[in-house]
Motif scaffolding. Structure first.
Motif, short mmCIF file in Angstrom:
data_model
loop_
_atom_site.label_atom_id
_atom_site.label_comp_id
_atom_site.label_asym_id
_atom_site.label_seq_id
_atom_site.Cartn_x
_atom_site.Cartn_y
_atom_site.Cartn_z
N GLU A 1 0.83 -1.21 0.00
CA GLU A 1 0.00 0.00 0.00
C GLU A 1 0.86 1.26 0.00
OE1 GLU A 1 -2.47 -0.79 3.43
OE2 GLU A 1 -4.12 -1.44 2.14
N SER A 2 2.01 1.23 0.70
CA SER A 2 2.88 2.41 0.75
C SER A 2 3.46 2.75 -0.63
CB SER A 2 4.01 2.20 1.76
OG SER A 2 5.04 1.37 1.24
N CYS A 3 3.46 1.78 -1.53
CA CYS A 3 3.95 2.00 -2.90
C CYS A 3 2.89 2.68 -3.77
CB CYS A 3 4.34 0.68 -3.54
SG CYS A 3 5.73 -0.14 -2.76
N GLY A 4 1.69 2.84 -3.23
CA GLY A 4 0.60 3.41 -4.01
C GLY A 4 -0.20 2.38 -4.77
N PHE A 5 0.09 1.09 -4.53
CA PHE A 5 -0.67 0.02 -5.17
C PHE A 5 -1.98 -0.14 -4.42
CE2 PHE A 5 3.78 -1.83 -6.00
CZ PHE A 5 3.94 -1.04 -7.12
N THR A 6 -3.04 -0.45 -5.13
CA THR A 6 -4.36 -0.54 -4.50
C THR A 6 -4.83 -1.99 -4.44
OG1 THR A 6 -5.44 -0.11 -6.62
CG2 THR A 6 -5.01 1.80 -5.21
N ALA A 7 -5.82 -2.20 -3.56
CA ALA A 7 -6.48 -3.49 -3.36
C ALA A 7 -5.51 -4.65 -3.16
CB ALA A 7 -7.43 -3.78 -4.54
N PRO A 8 -4.48 -4.48 -2.32
CA PRO A 8 -3.54 -5.58 -2.13
C PRO A 8 -4.15 -6.73 -1.35
CG PRO A 8 -3.02 -3.84 -0.59
CD PRO A 8 -4.13 -3.33 -1.48
N GLN A 9 -3.79 -7.93 -1.75
CA GLN A 9 -4.21 -9.16 -1.06
C GLN A 9 -3.02 -10.10 -1.04
OE1 GLN A 9 -7.23 -10.49 -3.83
NE2 GLN A 9 -8.83 -9.95 -2.39
N THR A 10 -2.73 -10.68 0.11
CA THR A 10 -1.67 -11.68 0.15
C THR A 10 -2.28 -13.05 -0.10
OG1 THR A 10 -1.85 -11.93 2.54
CG2 THR A 10 -0.21 -10.35 1.72
N LEU A 11 -1.43 -13.96 -0.52
CA LEU A 11 -1.85 -15.33 -0.76
C LEU A 11 -0.83 -16.24 -0.07
CD1 LEU A 11 -3.58 -17.47 -2.23
CD2 LEU A 11 -2.00 -17.26 -4.15
N LEU A 12 -1.31 -17.01 0.87
CA LEU A 12 -0.46 -17.88 1.68
C LEU A 12 0.56 -17.03 2.44
CD1 LEU A 12 0.03 -20.65 -1.05
CD2 LEU A 12 -1.65 -20.63 0.82
N ALA A 13 1.49 -17.64 3.09
CA ALA A 13 2.50 -16.88 3.84
C ALA A 13 3.86 -17.06 3.21
CB ALA A 13 2.51 -17.33 5.29
N SER A 14 3.88 -17.18 1.89
CA SER A 14 5.15 -17.45 1.20
C SER A 14 5.59 -16.30 0.30
CB SER A 14 5.04 -18.75 0.39
OG SER A 14 3.96 -18.67 -0.52
N GLY A 15 5.08 -15.10 0.56
CA GLY A 15 5.54 -13.94 -0.19
C GLY A 15 4.84 -13.73 -1.51
N ASN A 16 3.53 -13.84 -1.51
CA ASN A 16 2.73 -13.58 -2.71
C ASN A 16 1.76 -12.45 -2.40
OD1 ASN A 16 3.67 -16.11 -4.02
ND2 ASN A 16 2.44 -17.07 -2.43
N VAL A 17 1.73 -11.44 -3.27
CA VAL A 17 0.80 -10.35 -3.09
C VAL A 17 0.21 -9.97 -4.45
CG1 VAL A 17 2.59 -8.55 -3.21
CG2 VAL A 17 0.43 -8.07 -2.03
N VAL A 18 -1.09 -9.82 -4.49
CA VAL A 18 -1.80 -9.38 -5.69
C VAL A 18 -2.26 -7.95 -5.43
CG1 VAL A 18 -3.80 -9.79 -7.18
CG2 VAL A 18 -2.48 -11.73 -6.28
N PHE A 19 -2.10 -7.09 -6.42
CA PHE A 19 -2.44 -5.68 -6.24
C PHE A 19 -2.81 -5.07 -7.59
CE2 PHE A 19 2.11 -6.21 -6.79
CZ PHE A 19 2.42 -5.33 -7.80
N GLU A 20 -3.32 -3.84 -7.54
CA GLU A 20 -3.68 -3.11 -8.76
C GLU A 20 -2.77 -1.91 -8.92
OE1 GLU A 20 -7.85 -2.22 -8.60
OE2 GLU A 20 -8.41 -4.34 -8.63
N THR A 21 -2.39 -1.64 -10.17
CA THR A 21 -1.53 -0.50 -10.46
C THR A 21 -1.62 -0.16 -11.94
OG1 THR A 21 0.74 0.35 -10.34
CG2 THR A 21 0.49 -1.97 -10.89
N ASP A 22 -1.16 1.04 -12.27
CA ASP A 22 -1.02 1.44 -13.67
C ASP A 22 0.40 1.20 -14.17
OD1 ASP A 22 -3.66 2.29 -14.10
OD2 ASP A 22 -3.26 4.26 -13.23
N MET A 23 1.31 0.80 -13.29
CA MET A 23 2.70 0.55 -13.68
C MET A 23 2.82 -0.74 -14.48
SD MET A 23 4.99 1.22 -10.33
CE MET A 23 5.18 2.82 -9.63
N ASP A 24 3.88 -0.81 -15.29
CA ASP A 24 4.16 -2.09 -15.95
C ASP A 24 4.78 -3.02 -14.91
OD1 ASP A 24 7.14 -2.27 -16.13
OD2 ASP A 24 6.93 -0.50 -17.39
N PRO A 25 4.73 -4.33 -15.15
CA PRO A 25 5.21 -5.30 -14.15
C PRO A 25 6.66 -5.09 -13.70
CG PRO A 25 3.92 -6.42 -15.81
CD PRO A 25 4.09 -5.00 -16.28
#
Length: 177
Positions: free
Chosen positions: A28-52
């Motif tokens: 969220e501090s990066c300005g990415f929106t709607a973040p969700q983590t998946l499992l506890a192994s370092g996976n996060v899904v988020f929304e942005t206008d940036m390229d990957p």
């Protein structure tokens, strides 16, 4: 806005602990929106206008700055994950034993040769190239194999992070929700 998945390399293993609440906060501090983590192994899904690639660099810098963790972040979108699923050469393993099929998502292009992986393949492992990834079948299980992430990176000359087939499927659901 585009939904992307950020996959962190080597967190919550070997003493490198990252709470998923901290990962959400940093995302969220990066300005990415709607973040969700998946499992506890370092996976996060988020929304942005940036390229990957840019999103991965921003998240890497923020993780180091905010929580002091230096790690690679490999970012993929729904279409890239769909291409990985479609190109899977080990459909039988995906169907019958998905936890022993790993996808190593690569950060950049490898100049390595998977034939050089033969020496560590002592448990019948099979390896194949895919779109921006490597597929690895561990018939005896990952835990007994000498074909580790470090061995793979050395042979391929590129960094990467691996997720099992079940996690790849769960990422698809989160990316397309």
């Amino acid at each position: 806005m585009t939904r992307l998945a950020g996959l962190l390399r080597a967190v919550n293993v070997s003493g490198r602990k990252l709470l998923m609440s901290d990962l959400l906060r940093v995302t969220e501090s990066c300005g990415f929106t709607a973040p969700q983590t998946l499992l506890a192994s370092g996976n996060v899904v988020f929304e942005t206008d940036m390229d990957p690639t840019d999103a991965g660099a921003v998240l890497e810098a923020a993780l180091l700055d905010v929580v002091g963790i230096a790690t690679d972040v490999i970012v993929r979108g729904a279409a890239e994950i769909a291409a990985i699923i479609a190109a899977n050469p080990f459909e039988d393993v995906a169907r019958d034993a998905p936890s022993r099929l790993l996808v190593m998502l690569l950060k950049g292009v490898s100049d390595g040769d998977i034939a050089r992986l033969a020496p560590p393949c002592t448990q019948g492992e099979r390896v194949a190239w895919g779109p921006g990834c490597l597929y690895i079948d561990y018939p005896a299980g990952v835990g007994v194999s000498k074909l580790t992430n470090v061995a793979l990176e050395r042979c391929l000359n590129v960094r990467g992070t691996a997720r099992n087939w079940n996690t790849i499927g769960k990422l698809t659901v989160r990316l397309t929700a």
